[in-house]
Structure formats: C-alpha cells, structure tokens
Design a protein around this motif. Structure first.
Motif, PDB file in Angstrom:
ATOM      1  N   HIS A   1     -57.631 -10.159 -36.450  1.00 47.22           N
ATOM      2  CA  HIS A   1     -56.745  -9.201 -35.781  1.00 47.22           C
ATOM      3  C   HIS A   1     -57.441  -7.833 -35.690  1.00 47.22           C
ATOM      4  O   HIS A   1     -57.493  -7.220 -34.617  1.00 47.22           O
ATOM      5  CB  HIS A   1     -55.433  -9.119 -36.572  1.00 47.22           C
ATOM      6  N   HIS A  22     -58.916  -5.474 -32.300  1.00 49.46           N
ATOM      7  CA  HIS A  22     -58.704  -4.066 -31.925  1.00 49.46           C
ATOM      8  C   HIS A  22     -60.041  -3.424 -31.534  1.00 49.46           C
ATOM      9  O   HIS A  22     -60.106  -2.600 -30.628  1.00 49.46           O
ATOM     10  CB  HIS A  22     -58.107  -3.270 -33.089  1.00 49.46           C
ATOM     11  N   PHE A  48     -51.652   1.648 -33.500  1.00 47.55           N
ATOM     12  CA  PHE A  48     -51.653   1.125 -32.135  1.00 47.55           C
ATOM     13  C   PHE A  48     -50.254   0.832 -31.613  1.00 47.55           C
ATOM     14  O   PHE A  48     -49.302   0.710 -32.371  1.00 47.55           O
ATOM     15  CB  PHE A  48     -52.504  -0.144 -32.086  1.00 47.55           C
ATOM     16  N   GLU A  68     -50.946  -4.431 -30.380  1.00 50.79           N
ATOM     17  CA  GLU A  68     -50.765  -5.355 -31.510  1.00 50.79           C
ATOM     18  C   GLU A  68     -50.645  -6.799 -31.038  1.00 50.79           C
ATOM     19  O   GLU A  68     -51.218  -7.705 -31.639  1.00 50.79           O
ATOM     20  CB  GLU A  68     -49.529  -4.966 -32.332  1.00 50.79           C
ATOM     21  N   HIS A  75     -49.579  -1.447 -38.212  1.00 45.11           N
ATOM     22  CA  HIS A  75     -49.671  -2.417 -37.106  1.00 45.11           C
ATOM     23  C   HIS A  75     -48.259  -2.849 -36.739  1.00 45.11           C
ATOM     24  O   HIS A  75     -47.802  -3.906 -37.166  1.00 45.11           O
ATOM     25  CB  HIS A  75     -50.504  -3.638 -37.527  1.00 45.11           C
TER      26      HIS A  75
HETATM   27 ZN   LIG Z   1     -53.137  -4.226 -35.454  1.00 45.07          ZN
END
Ligand SMILES: [Zn+2]
Length: 285
Positions: A126, A130, A182, A187, A230
């Motif tokens: 994850h 980003h 973010f 996300e 997040h």
């Molecule tokens: Zn994130």
C-alpha cells in the motif's frame, strides 16, 4: 468486407475482455519531475533518520528488506523506476510511511501488530503504491500551483537542498503533511495497486483487507495511527476483494520463512513513543 468487419469486432471484443483485468492507475498531475520526487524523499529521509530512532537489529532490517525486495519485483514497482528502501523505526504506533521516490519507514508497532507476513506485505505494498502513483508530490503540486514552478525551476538550475525551500511553502513532514496524508481516492488506489504488488509477489491480497478490518475493529476511541494517516475509503475491504477477482489466478504460498524469527526479535525491543516531528518542518496552511 463483412468478414473484415466481423474480424475487427471479434478483435475489439477480445481486447475488451483482456482489459477486464487488474484496474490500471497512473500518477496524476505533477509539477515535480520523478528525479525531484527522489531528491525530496531522500532529503526528508535524512531528516527522519535524525529525528526518529532507526532500529539497526540485523534480523528486523533483513526481514523488511526481504519482503520489500519481493514486492519491488512486481511489474508496477519495476516500471516506476523508483529506488525503494526499507527501514524499521522505533515507534509503538501501528503505522508505516513512505516518502516520495521510495524511502519507507516501518514502525516497530506495525511489526508487532501483524498476524502474518502477508499482512505486513499488504501495508508495505500500500505504501509503495503511494510512491509509484506519486500521491505526495501530486498533492503538493495541487496545493501550491502558483508558487511551486519557480522553486522547482530554480532547483533544476542550481541544485542544492530542496527540502528547505519547500518547507517554506508548507511542504514538509509536519502534522497533516501533504506528502504523507492522502485523500480517500488516493487511499483506494493504493489499496488496489497494493493488492497487485502482493499478488505478483505470491502474497494473498485478502490479508491486506483482513489487516485493515482488524485495525478497524481495534479502532474505537483510539484508532490505530495507520487509519488516521490513511483515511478509510468506503467499502475498503470489499473493494480489495473485488479487485482480487480481477487478478490472474495465482498461488499465494510465498513466505520468507523468517516471520517467527522477526516476531522473536521484535519482542525484545522496548521502544518509547517518539516525539512528533517539529512543526516547522513543514507546517500546513
Ligand atoms: Zn495510504
């Protein structure tokens, strides 16, 4: 002629069928060059290393690097060309963060919280997403549309430190940093691309969804730090599950075989919660 048309129709349908695979994402609007992402991330990483305690335990360092390298071998990570690095920092909160261009920091609290290696790979995948999708510098570009071109232009001409100049614009690592906090859309993208990186590495992406469920369940009044950095998109787990059905069939048996050893090493570390990064490193707004 009719045959040609039929053949073209078949071709188009076949192409559409192929396009039903994994959801494709591309980085959005950005005033930074990819090299500038890397420079900014490396300068900020040096700052993080001064202000947080990097854990030098060889078992933990090697472990996160083995999992990280596995994820880096996935196609979308390779195509990005970013030089990913992986370090463990002493912080009991359940979190990890990655700076533009690739430096990733994994909290001791995250290593303690994961139930299996795939869950760690889920958070790392994850975070890498980003970076690949350049969410940090995309947000910075949108928030400082007018001021940034001059700063980035002078940067290209003269070199020198970028972090200081950007901190004056409020682009740094302070609370609610645009580089690290973010939107829900970002996300969602990081969840789905993260699931691709996991699947290609042999980790079952469902474990990312399970870990997020676990964090949610533990949430209550004190939501784990990962969820506040997040923000939870709608139907986070469901979206990941749906994406898995679009991915090619994989066998998800990969493990480094070092998970138990990592758990023994992390159990021996007793860290204090670090002080927050100073606000003047990039106070927002
Ligand atoms: Zn994130």
């Amino acid at each position: 002629m009719r045959n040609v048309k039929a053949a073209i129709t078949v071709l188009i349908l076949a192409t559409l069928a192929l396009a039903q695979g994994a959801t494709r994402f591309h980085p959005g609007f950005n005033l930074f060059s990819k090299d500038q992402d890397v420079q900014l991330g490396q300068e900020n990483a040096a700052q993080v290393r001064k202000q947080m305690t990097v854990i030098k335990d060889p078992i933990l360092t090697e472990y996160v690097n083995r999992v990280g390298k596995r994820l880096v071998s996935a196609r979308e990570a390779q195509d990005s060309g970013f030089p990913f690095t992986f370090e463990v920092v002493a912080d009991p909160s359940i979190n990890a963060f990655a700076l533009p261009g690739g430096p990733m920091f994994i909290n001791t609290g995250l290593l303690r919280a994961v139930d299996n290696e795939a869950q760690l790979a889920g958070v790392m995948g994850h975070e890498m997403s980003h970076v690949i999708l350049r969410h940090g510098t995309n947000q910075a570009s949108k928030s400082k549309l007018i001021e940034l071109p001059a700063v980035l232009g002078s940067q290209m001409a003269g070199g020198g430190s970028m972090m200081g100049k950007l901190a004056q614009l409020g682009i740094g690592l302070g609370a609610n940093s645009v580089l690290l906090k973010f939107s829900r859309t970002a996300e969602s993208q990081a969840d789905l691309m993260g699931s691709h990186l996991m699947a290609e590495s042999g980790y079952n992406p469902i474990e990312m969804a399970r870990f997020f469920e676990k964090l949610n369940a533990e949430g209550g009044q004190r939501a784990p730090q990962f969820l506040s950095d997040h923000p939870n998109p709608d139907n986070r787990e469901k979206a990941i599950q749906e994406e898995i059905t679009r991915l090619p069939q994989q066998s998800y048996g990969y493990q480094t075989g070092e998970f138990d050893r990592m758990k023994q090493a992390i159990a021996k570390i007793h860290e204090l919660k670090p002080k927050p990064l100073p606000q003047n490193q990039g106070q927002q707004q």
